[in-house]
Design an enzyme around this catalytic site. Structure first.
Site, mmCIF file in Angstrom:
data_model
loop_
_atom_site.group_PDB
_atom_site.id
_atom_site.type_symbol
_atom_site.label_atom_id
_atom_site.label_comp_id
_atom_site.label_asym_id
_atom_site.label_seq_id
_atom_site.Cartn_x
_atom_site.Cartn_y
_atom_site.Cartn_z
ATOM 1 N N HIS A 135 18.313 -11.401 -1.084
ATOM 2 C CA HIS A 135 18.031 -12.624 -1.414
ATOM 3 C C HIS A 135 17.809 -13.001 -3.188
ATOM 4 C CE1 HIS A 135 15.796 -13.921 2.503
ATOM 5 N NE2 HIS A 135 17.110 -13.397 2.662
ATOM 6 N N TYR A 150 8.142 -21.040 0.978
ATOM 7 C CA TYR A 150 6.642 -21.127 0.852
ATOM 8 C C TYR A 150 6.229 -22.349 0.662
ATOM 9 C CZ TYR A 150 6.993 -16.125 -0.402
ATOM 10 O OH TYR A 150 7.071 -14.693 -0.462
ATOM 11 N N PRO A 202 -0.844 -11.349 1.521
ATOM 12 C CA PRO A 202 0.548 -11.257 1.608
ATOM 13 C C PRO A 202 1.626 -12.285 0.832
ATOM 14 C CG PRO A 202 -0.566 -11.915 3.609
ATOM 15 C CD PRO A 202 -1.565 -11.620 2.678
ATOM 16 N N LYS A 230 3.482 -8.513 -2.131
ATOM 17 C CA LYS A 230 3.303 -7.109 -3.012
ATOM 18 C C LYS A 230 2.577 -5.855 -2.342
ATOM 19 C CE LYS A 230 5.021 -9.043 -6.623
ATOM 20 N NZ LYS A 230 6.412 -8.691 -6.535
ATOM 21 N N TYR A 232 7.420 -12.216 -9.052
ATOM 22 C CA TYR A 232 8.090 -12.090 -7.661
ATOM 23 C C TYR A 232 8.848 -10.830 -7.432
ATOM 24 C CZ TYR A 232 9.109 -13.684 -2.981
ATOM 25 O OH TYR A 232 9.310 -13.665 -1.713
HETATM 26 C C1 LIG Z 1 -0.861 -7.690 9.839
HETATM 27 C C2 LIG Z 1 -0.204 -7.509 8.268
HETATM 28 C C3 LIG Z 1 0.825 -8.034 7.667
HETATM 29 C C4 LIG Z 1 1.395 -7.647 6.282
HETATM 30 N N1 LIG Z 1 2.256 -8.286 5.761
HETATM 31 C C5 LIG Z 1 2.940 -7.830 4.534
HETATM 32 C C6 LIG Z 1 3.782 -8.519 4.061
HETATM 33 O O1 LIG Z 1 4.484 -9.705 4.586
HETATM 34 N N2 LIG Z 1 4.199 -8.458 2.624
HETATM 35 C C7 LIG Z 1 3.713 -7.078 2.195
HETATM 36 O O2 LIG Z 1 3.841 -6.629 1.028
HETATM 37 N N3 LIG Z 1 2.793 -6.408 2.791
HETATM 38 C C8 LIG Z 1 2.136 -6.887 3.824
HETATM 39 N N4 LIG Z 1 1.285 -6.473 4.253
HETATM 40 C C9 LIG Z 1 0.645 -5.249 3.632
HETATM 41 C C10 LIG Z 1 1.508 -3.859 3.985
HETATM 42 O O3 LIG Z 1 1.760 -3.671 5.174
HETATM 43 C C11 LIG Z 1 0.689 -2.766 3.321
HETATM 44 O O4 LIG Z 1 0.350 -2.930 2.090
HETATM 45 C C12 LIG Z 1 1.197 -1.436 3.784
HETATM 46 O O5 LIG Z 1 1.317 -0.992 5.050
HETATM 47 C C13 LIG Z 1 0.430 -0.430 3.017
HETATM 48 O O6 LIG Z 1 1.142 0.860 3.220
HETATM 49 P P1 LIG Z 1 0.097 2.224 3.296
HETATM 50 O O7 LIG Z 1 0.768 3.438 3.667
HETATM 51 O O8 LIG Z 1 -0.661 2.249 2.102
HETATM 52 O O9 LIG Z 1 -0.949 1.762 4.628
HETATM 53 P P2 LIG Z 1 -0.903 1.307 5.865
HETATM 54 O O10 LIG Z 1 0.509 1.052 6.225
HETATM 55 O O11 LIG Z 1 -2.121 0.892 6.529
HETATM 56 O O12 LIG Z 1 -0.953 3.065 6.546
HETATM 57 C C14 LIG Z 1 -2.109 3.903 6.668
HETATM 58 C C15 LIG Z 1 -2.025 4.653 7.716
HETATM 59 O O13 LIG Z 1 -3.102 5.700 7.823
HETATM 60 C C16 LIG Z 1 -3.375 6.007 9.039
HETATM 61 N N5 LIG Z 1 -4.831 6.311 9.158
HETATM 62 C C17 LIG Z 1 -5.909 5.498 9.067
HETATM 63 N N6 LIG Z 1 -7.008 6.146 9.013
HETATM 64 C C18 LIG Z 1 -6.635 7.416 9.093
HETATM 65 C C19 LIG Z 1 -7.409 8.536 9.448
HETATM 66 N N7 LIG Z 1 -8.913 8.674 9.277
HETATM 67 N N8 LIG Z 1 -6.809 9.566 9.686
HETATM 68 C C20 LIG Z 1 -5.421 9.699 9.769
HETATM 69 N N9 LIG Z 1 -4.705 8.750 9.325
HETATM 70 C C21 LIG Z 1 -5.417 7.506 9.283
HETATM 71 C C22 LIG Z 1 -3.199 4.577 9.794
HETATM 72 O O14 LIG Z 1 -3.026 4.887 11.370
HETATM 73 C C23 LIG Z 1 -1.790 4.233 9.074
HETATM 74 O O15 LIG Z 1 -0.905 4.852 9.732
HETATM 75 C C24 LIG Z 1 0.618 -6.585 5.490
HETATM 76 C C25 LIG Z 1 -0.168 -5.944 6.143
HETATM 77 C C26 LIG Z 1 -0.912 -6.140 7.365
HETATM 78 C C27 LIG Z 1 -2.119 -5.548 8.254
#
Ligand SMILES: Cc1cc2nc3c(=O)[nH]c(=O)nc-3n(C[C@H](O)[C@H](O)[C@H](O)COP(=O)(O)OP(=O)(O)OC[C@H]3O[C@@H](n4cnc5c(N)ncnc54)[C@H](O)[C@@H]3O)c2cc1C
Length: 398
Positions: free
Chosen positions: A73, A201, A293, A297, A384
């Site tokens: 995009h 948006y 969201p 980011k 962005y």
């Molecule tokens: C509904 C939703 C929509 C989103 N939409 C957007 C978007 O449009 N754009 C954007 O940029 N970001 C978005 N985000 C944010 C983005 O998805 C997150 O920033 C991203 O997933 C972060 O990755 P992470 O690996 O740090 O955490 P997570 O993806 O949360 O992964 C953490 C992992 O740790 C595991 N875990 C938790 N506790 C434990 C434990 N005690 N022991 C072992 N494992 C554990 C969980 O099961 C999970 O698999 C969204 C988030 C959500 C919830």
């Protein structure tokens, strides 16, 4: 007791990417994930990647499908006051963003890790970390009906906002900063062609709306909604009607609707913990920071943390110097706070915070200014597409 160099808690994007990058540097690691592989693969979340995140996925050798299937995009649209204005990201910054679902990234990373024989354990329950302020941290967990123990040099807390790692740090050693927004996002996924080839948006007096997508045939749409609204109050027909009303009329008229294949409500918050390191525990991604969201980011910050930490650890294992790992938190936080600021600003500009018409007039005035000023648009576009990564921790001492 089993041993590894880095114990990674959580197999979301930050944990899997860190594991893969460390593996490519020859650094042994174990990933412990609480949920099943199917559950992790099925979670629908982010979809917009900065070029810096694409680059780090290529560096991690998991970019082949991404390059084939992503939608590039060059811009997005701002809807307000019944009109639509295109922000030309490419023209303003020379960069574009890529649309490729977080679900797909997680799948690509999981497959790459398993193909490389990774020690990646799903369904790892009751994870407890210890000794993080010593040279010999440990992780205890339950897997396959047995309690297991792991000793390691470092622990990477990639376990999201509700994980165990951040909560294992003494309260006085970290400071948190938080803003809760008085609304949520109601999101649906539907197998219908997107209403526009680029994201829209939309600021509307009834509330914010976002038109996004995962592919040329799969749309992802969001509506700002009340935090206490039950999902059952939003049958598909009501969602589509409300979305149409919140879009510029010429866009709403072309909206193609269909049955939703996913529907959920997510609260919005800004959250940062400082520092992102305690002893031999590092926090990455949502475990350390959350952004609303708007601005897309969250996933990009998670990828940036993994990139920074793998460089720091590679430097440590190569030289024995702790200088790189000592600067991990400082370097990540500088960029994190800028993304937190941008996400807060974009949310404030586009969402309805109150019934106060004065506030809405101010938003419209700011949007009018923004879309009439190349300087203001460039500032928005730079944020962005993603700000430059911080100085790698090893750069100074090479
Ligand atoms: C509904 C939703 C929509 C989103 N939409 C957007 C978007 O449009 N754009 C954007 O940029 N970001 C978005 N985000 C944010 C983005 O998805 C997150 O920033 C991203 O997933 C972060 O990755 P992470 O690996 O740090 O955490 P997570 O993806 O949360 O992964 C953490 C992992 O740790 C595991 N875990 C938790 N506790 C434990 C434990 N005690 N022991 C072992 N494992 C554990 C969980 O099961 C999970 O698999 C969204 C988030 C959500 C919830």
């Amino acid at each position: 007791m089993a041993r590894t160099q880095v114990a990674i808690i959580g197999a979301g994007p930050s944990g899997l990417l860190l594991s893969q990058l460390l593996h490519l540097q020859g650094i042994d690691n174990v990933v412990l994930e609480r949920q099943s592989r199917e559950h992790v693969a099925g979670r629908i979340r982010a979809g917009v990647l900065e070029q810096g995140s694409v680059d780090v996925l290529l560096q991690a050798q998991v970019g082949e499908r991404l390059l084939n299937e992503r939608l590039v995009h060059d811009g997005f649209a701002l809807g307000f006051a019944g009109r639509s204005f295109r922000v030309d990201l490419k023209g303003l910054t020379g960069e574009a963003v890529s649309v490729y679902g977080q679900t797909e990234i997680t799948k690509d990373l999981t497959e790459a890790r398993i193909a490389a024989g990774a020690k990646l354990f799903f369904d790892a329950r009751d994870v407890a970390i210890g000794g993080i302020d010593t040279a010999h941290p440990t992780v205890r967990y339950a897997h396959g009906g047995r309690t297991q123990e792991l000793s390691c040099d470092f622990i990477a807390g990639c376990d999201g906002y509700h994980g165990v790692c951040r909560r294992s740090v003494p309260a006085q050693a970290m400071q948190s900063f938080e803003r809760i927004y008085p609304f949520g996002w109601l999101g649906i996924m539907a197998d219908v062609p997107p209403v526009s080839q680029e994201l829209i948006y939309s600021n509307h007096e009834r509330g914010f709306a976002l038109c996004s997508m995962r592919s040329a045939r799969r749309s992802r749409y969001y509506l700002q909604c009340g935090l206490d609204e039950p999902l059952e109050a939003w049958p598909d027909a009501r969602f589509w009607d409300e979305l149409r009303r919140r879009l510029p009329p010429q866009v709403g008229e072309t909206l193609i609707t269909g049955a939703s294949i996913e529907k959920s409500i997510a609260p919005l918050r800004s959250f940062v913990v400082e520092p992102m390191k305690f002893g031999r525990l590092f926090l990455l991604g949502d475990a350390a920071h959350i952004v609303p969201p708007t601005g897309a980011k969250g996933l990009n910050l998670a990828a940036a943390d993994a990139r920074m930490l793998h460089q720091a650890l590679a430097h440590y294992y190569r030289t024995g110097s702790t200088e790189s790992i000592d600067r991990y938190s400082e370097l990540c936080l500088r960029r994190v706070w800028k993304a937190v600021r941008f996400s807060w600003w974009f949310t404030t500009l586009t969402h309805k915070f109150s019934e106060d018409p004065f506030s809405h007039r101010l938003q419209l005035a700011e949007l009018d200014y923004l879309t009439g000023s190349r300087a203001a648009l460039t500032s928005m576009a730079e944020n962005y597409v993603g700000l430059p990564f911080g100085e790698p921790p090893l750069a100074r001492s090479r």
